[in-house]
Design a protein around this motif. Structure first.
Motif: not given
Length: 375
Positions: A328, A188-192, A304-306, A325, A332
């Motif tokens: 994540h 999973k990759r989430v960009t904040y 950018e979090c992997d 989660e 946040e």
């Protein structure tokens, strides 16, 4: 043996950086020049550039850097600038080319090793040295499955400044190498997009004085964090999972089994590493979480979090939601706190800075490192 880092002699309270360090565009410009453009910067995951011709552009300090995979399969990095009239060579964040990179302005064309190979009327200019007018190269090293680049003409030792940060935190290089991060797969990759200065994010990650206040899920899994001491406060220490916790998940349920080379003494523990200036590495038995920060302005930082897992876990299609989660939510919660803090950096109440309590004193070492770089 677990030891605490050395810090300057002090009482209970240690002063922080003054507020202007988080709001002044001139200080941010100095940081771009003397920090981001002078040190090793984790730019892109190597596997994201899976075949020759794949490229990605990243903003490092004031420069756009182009990273691509050559025909021989090796990664290359260049300044994303055409040598003719300075147009940006690649205007997309990522993509693929078949054999060459072509400037959209005057069609100067470069091979994937950066050499000038074609241009309108170039055959009529036999005196032009095609190698001399190739793309400007940027130093590149691969570690942990990522491409690290350095814009400096004389880059600092990668072993001392990057790998050395992990050794300083864990006590030896083998402790991070046992996770086999370069062999893991992206789950999973989430960009904040965080409206806060990059240093607020670093400081937040380094301490756990706030954990009991804003991280209920994390402290349920790592109960010792309620005491306010972050894992990074101690050399070689990993925070223990709670007795009733089975895995590093949002509800404490089981994860995906220990990675094959993770030592028994590393099992059921969480380790955190800060690699200055802009990388956080989080190690747990069944996966690795890696943050890359891209400071874009004095009050804006893209993170950018992997989440990285054993390849067979990702290939199986198993649900990673509970595993992802947990951090994540931590992200946040942390980034909201940083955004809540950023406006106060311009207040006269923070003109002289704030204070660090004893469990945060190690942040003073980060401040000392930064002010030395800027000096």
């Amino acid at each position: 043996m677990t030891t605490t880092p050395e810090a300057p002699p002090t009482g209970s309270l240690m002063t922080t950086l003054p507020g202007r360090y988080y709001t002044d565009p001139e200080i941010f410009r100095q940081e771009q020049e003397r920090v981001f453009e002078s040190l090793w910067f984790c730019a892109v995951r190597s596997a994201d550039l899976g075949k020759p011709g794949a490229f990605r552009t990243v903003q490092i300090g004031r420069e756009s850097v182009l990273i691509t995979r050559s025909r021989s399969g090796e990664l290359r990095a260049f300044l994303n600038i055409c040598r003719h009239r300075g147009a940006r060579l690649c205007t997309r964040e990522s993509g693929e080319v078949r054999r060459a990179l072509q400037c959209p302005y005057h069609a100067w064309t470069y091979d994937l090793d950066g050499k000038l190979v074609a241009a309108p009327n170039l055959s009529k200019m036999p005196d032009v040295d095609r190698s001399a007018y190739g793309l400007v190269k940027v130093a590149l090293r691969e570690w942990l499955g990522y491409a690290w680049v350095c814009l400096a003409d004389d880059p600092p030792s990668f072993e001392e400044s990057v790998i050395g940060a992990a050794v300083e935190r864990l006590g030896d290089a083998a402790s991070i190498e046992s996770y086999g991060t370069e062999r893991l797969a992206l789950g999973k990759r989430v960009t904040y997009d965080v409206r806060a200065n990059w240093k607020l994010i670093v400081e937040n990650f380094m301490e756990c004085y706030h954990c009991a206040t804003i991280h209920p899920e994390l402290t349920d899994v790592l109960p010792e964090f309620t005491d306010g001491f972050a894992a990074q406060y101690y050399v070689g220490h990993g925070a223990s999972f709670g007795e009733e916790v089975s895995g590093f998940t949002v509800d404490g349920s089981a994860g995906f089994g220990r990675l094959p080379e993770v030592a028994e003494e590393q099992d059921r523990r969480y380790y955190a590493i800060t690699i200055k200036p802009a990388v956080f590495v989080n190690l747990v038995p069944d996966h690795v979480i890696l943050h890359r920060m891209f400071p874009l302005a004095e009050d804006r930082t893209v993170v950018e979090c992997d989440w990285l897992y054993a390849p067979e876990v990702v290939a199986s299609g198993v649900d990673l939601a509970k595993s992802v989660e947990l951090f994540h939510r931590v992200n946040e919660q942390d980034f909201e706190a940083c955004e809540r803090t950023q406006p106060a950096m311009a207040s006269r109440a923070y003109r002289g800075g704030g204070v660090l309590v004893p469990t945060e004193h190690h942040i003073g070492l980060f401040h000392a490192w930064l002010t030395e770089r800027l000096a």
